[in-house]
Design a protein around this motif. Sequence first.
Motif, PDB file in Angstrom:
ATOM      1  N   ASN A   1       0.729  -1.428  -0.278  1.00 55.68           N
ATOM      2  CA  ASN A   1      -0.122   0.082   0.502  1.00 55.68           C
ATOM      3  C   ASN A   1       0.937   1.309  -0.336  1.00 55.68           C
ATOM      4  OD1 ASN A   1      -1.090   2.485   1.973  1.00 55.68           O
ATOM      5  ND2 ASN A   1      -3.541   1.087   0.543  1.00 55.68           N
ATOM      6  N   MET A   2       0.531   2.426  -0.638  1.00 60.78           N
ATOM      7  CA  MET A   2       1.462   3.722  -0.780  1.00 60.78           C
ATOM      8  C   MET A   2       2.167   4.056  -0.098  1.00 60.78           C
ATOM      9  SD  MET A   2       3.093   5.149  -2.934  1.00 60.78           S
ATOM     10  CE  MET A   2       2.680   4.658  -4.876  1.00 60.78           C
ATOM     11  N   GLU A   3       0.506   4.676   0.961  1.00 60.77           N
ATOM     12  CA  GLU A   3       0.245   5.038   2.330  1.00 60.77           C
ATOM     13  C   GLU A   3       1.641   5.019   3.292  1.00 60.77           C
ATOM     14  OE1 GLU A   3      -2.365   6.221   5.323  1.00 60.77           O
ATOM     15  OE2 GLU A   3      -3.415   6.335   4.006  1.00 60.77           O
ATOM     16  N   ASP A   4       1.646   2.653   3.758  1.00 62.68           N
ATOM     17  CA  ASP A   4       2.371   2.358   4.269  1.00 62.68           C
ATOM     18  C   ASP A   4       3.753   2.458   3.795  1.00 62.68           C
ATOM     19  OD1 ASP A   4      -0.087   1.232   5.582  1.00 62.68           O
ATOM     20  OD2 ASP A   4       0.072  -0.439   4.313  1.00 62.68           O
ATOM     21  N   LEU A   5       4.193   2.656   2.490  1.00 64.45           N
ATOM     22  CA  LEU A   5       5.235   2.608   1.891  1.00 64.45           C
ATOM     23  C   LEU A   5       6.073   3.914   2.487  1.00 64.45           C
ATOM     24  CD1 LEU A   5       5.539   1.440  -0.971  1.00 64.45           C
ATOM     25  CD2 LEU A   5       6.360  -0.199   0.772  1.00 64.45           C
TER      26      LEU A   5
END
Length: 224
Positions: A161-165
Amino acid sequence: MVRSTTIFRVHDALPLAASVDDENTEKALTEYKQQSKLVFRRLNANSEPACSIESGQYTLHYLIVDKVIYMCICDANYPRKLAFSYLDELSKEFQTSYGDKIETVNRPYAFMGFDTFISKTTRLYRDSRTLQGSGTAPGPSSQLDQLNENLKDVTRIMTKNMEDLLWRGDSLDRMSHLSTSLRSESAKYRKAARNINLQALIRKWAPIGGLGLFFILFIWYRFF
């Protein structure tokens, strides 16, 4: 469908080539392209060679081949196997055309002439229904058969997930992913070992417990 494509060099995230996007596409994908640049600056030799990164209504797919990152931004519902087949097509042609020049260039987008092949391949992969053999859109059957033969098994490709990265410290490091897998397998092993030990104890003590229960019932019946 495939919305945009960019090709980077791994060690410095230098953009080597990209699709020429129209004004509306460029405006819609500005934020996602900025996110992709932040992600690719973190990639190195230990990074996952292929990954899908979910970000809202779009998914970013990348493939690393011979120190080059091939990235495309697709609609979230576009099949992953088609996205990675598309990237694989690009990687083969790009290596054939520019493989011996990749490490020698210093300016961004040194191989923009590759846009011609990107555009042609993007059009071929535009309709996912056609590529998966539904026959709802025009196209030479030989091309579709060849594409279906080239589709990869993507069930093992990592999804992030982009937000997690970007904000939660998640990693694209291959060793981190391996460590997570090992922890999962270790937990499964411990659970299986506990079950085996429990079954062994039951087999060992069940006869004695049965005799004890029989003796108690006999005493109760005999004297009470």
